[in-house]
Design a protein around this motif. Structure first.
Motif, PDB file in Angstrom:
ATOM      1  N   GLN A  16       0.836  -1.205   0.000  1.00  0.00           N
ATOM      2  CA  GLN A  16       0.000   0.000   0.000  1.00  0.00           C
ATOM      3  C   GLN A  16       0.870   1.254   0.000  1.00  0.00           C
ATOM      4  N   ALA A  41      -0.590  11.795   4.437  1.00  0.00           N
ATOM      5  CA  ALA A  41      -1.634  10.899   3.929  1.00  0.00           C
ATOM      6  C   ALA A  41      -1.917   9.770   4.915  1.00  0.00           C
ATOM      7  N   SER A  45      -5.523   9.325   6.563  1.00  0.00           N
ATOM      8  CA  SER A  45      -6.185   8.039   6.356  1.00  0.00           C
ATOM      9  C   SER A  45      -6.602   7.422   7.693  1.00  0.00           C
ATOM     10  N   THR A  48      -9.537   9.678   9.236  1.00  0.00           N
ATOM     11  CA  THR A  48     -10.811   9.801   8.525  1.00  0.00           C
ATOM     12  C   THR A  48     -11.410   8.459   8.126  1.00  0.00           C
ATOM     13  N   LYS A  50     -10.546   6.936   5.485  1.00  0.00           N
ATOM     14  CA  LYS A  50     -10.360   6.815   4.029  1.00  0.00           C
ATOM     15  C   LYS A  50      -9.131   5.957   3.767  1.00  0.00           C
ATOM     16  N   SER A  51      -9.104   5.282   2.640  1.00  0.00           N
ATOM     17  CA  SER A  51      -7.953   4.437   2.322  1.00  0.00           C
ATOM     18  C   SER A  51      -6.726   5.303   2.025  1.00  0.00           C
ATOM     19  N   LEU A  52      -5.553   4.719   2.261  1.00  0.00           N
ATOM     20  CA  LEU A  52      -4.314   5.424   1.951  1.00  0.00           C
ATOM     21  C   LEU A  52      -4.257   5.754   0.468  1.00  0.00           C
ATOM     22  N   THR A  53      -4.735   4.860  -0.361  1.00  0.00           N
ATOM     23  CA  THR A  53      -4.753   5.099  -1.810  1.00  0.00           C
ATOM     24  C   THR A  53      -5.580   6.331  -2.140  1.00  0.00           C
ATOM     25  N   GLU A  54      -6.769   6.410  -1.562  1.00  0.00           N
ATOM     26  CA  GLU A  54      -7.656   7.545  -1.830  1.00  0.00           C
ATOM     27  C   GLU A  54      -7.032   8.859  -1.371  1.00  0.00           C
ATOM     28  N   VAL A  55      -6.441   8.865  -0.192  1.00  0.00           N
ATOM     29  CA  VAL A  55      -5.845  10.096   0.338  1.00  0.00           C
ATOM     30  C   VAL A  55      -4.612  10.498  -0.470  1.00  0.00           C
ATOM     31  N   SER A  56      -3.753   9.535  -0.782  1.00  0.00           N
ATOM     32  CA  SER A  56      -2.540   9.871  -1.536  1.00  0.00           C
ATOM     33  C   SER A  56      -2.873  10.338  -2.951  1.00  0.00           C
ATOM     34  N   LEU A  73     -12.378  14.485   1.108  1.00  0.00           N
ATOM     35  CA  LEU A  73     -11.789  13.584   2.088  1.00  0.00           C
ATOM     36  C   LEU A  73     -12.479  13.647   3.449  1.00  0.00           C
TER      37      LEU A  73
END
Length: 108
Positions: A16, A41, A45, A48, A50-56, A73
């Motif tokens: 990830q 990120a 993540s 919140t 939220k996934s690390l992918t979404e934040v990054s 976010l």
């Protein structure tokens, strides 16, 4: 070495961390900025959900001048900060709100 240490410190898997780091590095072209953004990120993540992918990816888009993904976010960024497009200010606001969340997640 950076990714391995980050994996140990946050409990987030290598598979990830590397793509998240790469997406930011591709846009910034700076290892230092990318490491700072990845640390942010991870904290966002963790805080919140939220996934690390979404934040990054949202941070990478922000560096490219598109702040809409950052507003989605749920991080409570001010509209003025987002509108400015100043990633230094955006990261500063995120770090103020979420510093230490990735490490704290390991303790809970």
């Amino acid at each position: 070495m950076y990714i391995a240490n980050l994996q140990k410190a946050t409990g987030v898997l290598d598979d990830q961390l590397r793509p998240a780091f790469q997406s930011i590095l591709t846009v910034t072209g700076s290892i230092t900025k990318s490491q700072e953004a990845l640390n942010t990120a991870l904290n966002v993540s963790a805080a919140t959900g939220k996934s690390l992918t979404e934040v990054s990816q949202a941070l990478a888009k922000g560096y490219a001048g598109q702040t809409t993904a950052l507003s989605r976010l749920g991080a409570g960024l001010s509209k003025a900060t987002l509108k400015s497009g100043d990633m230094n200010k955006i990261l500063e606001e995120l770090n103020t709100k979420f510093a230490g969340q990735a490490a704290a997640r390991l303790d809970t």
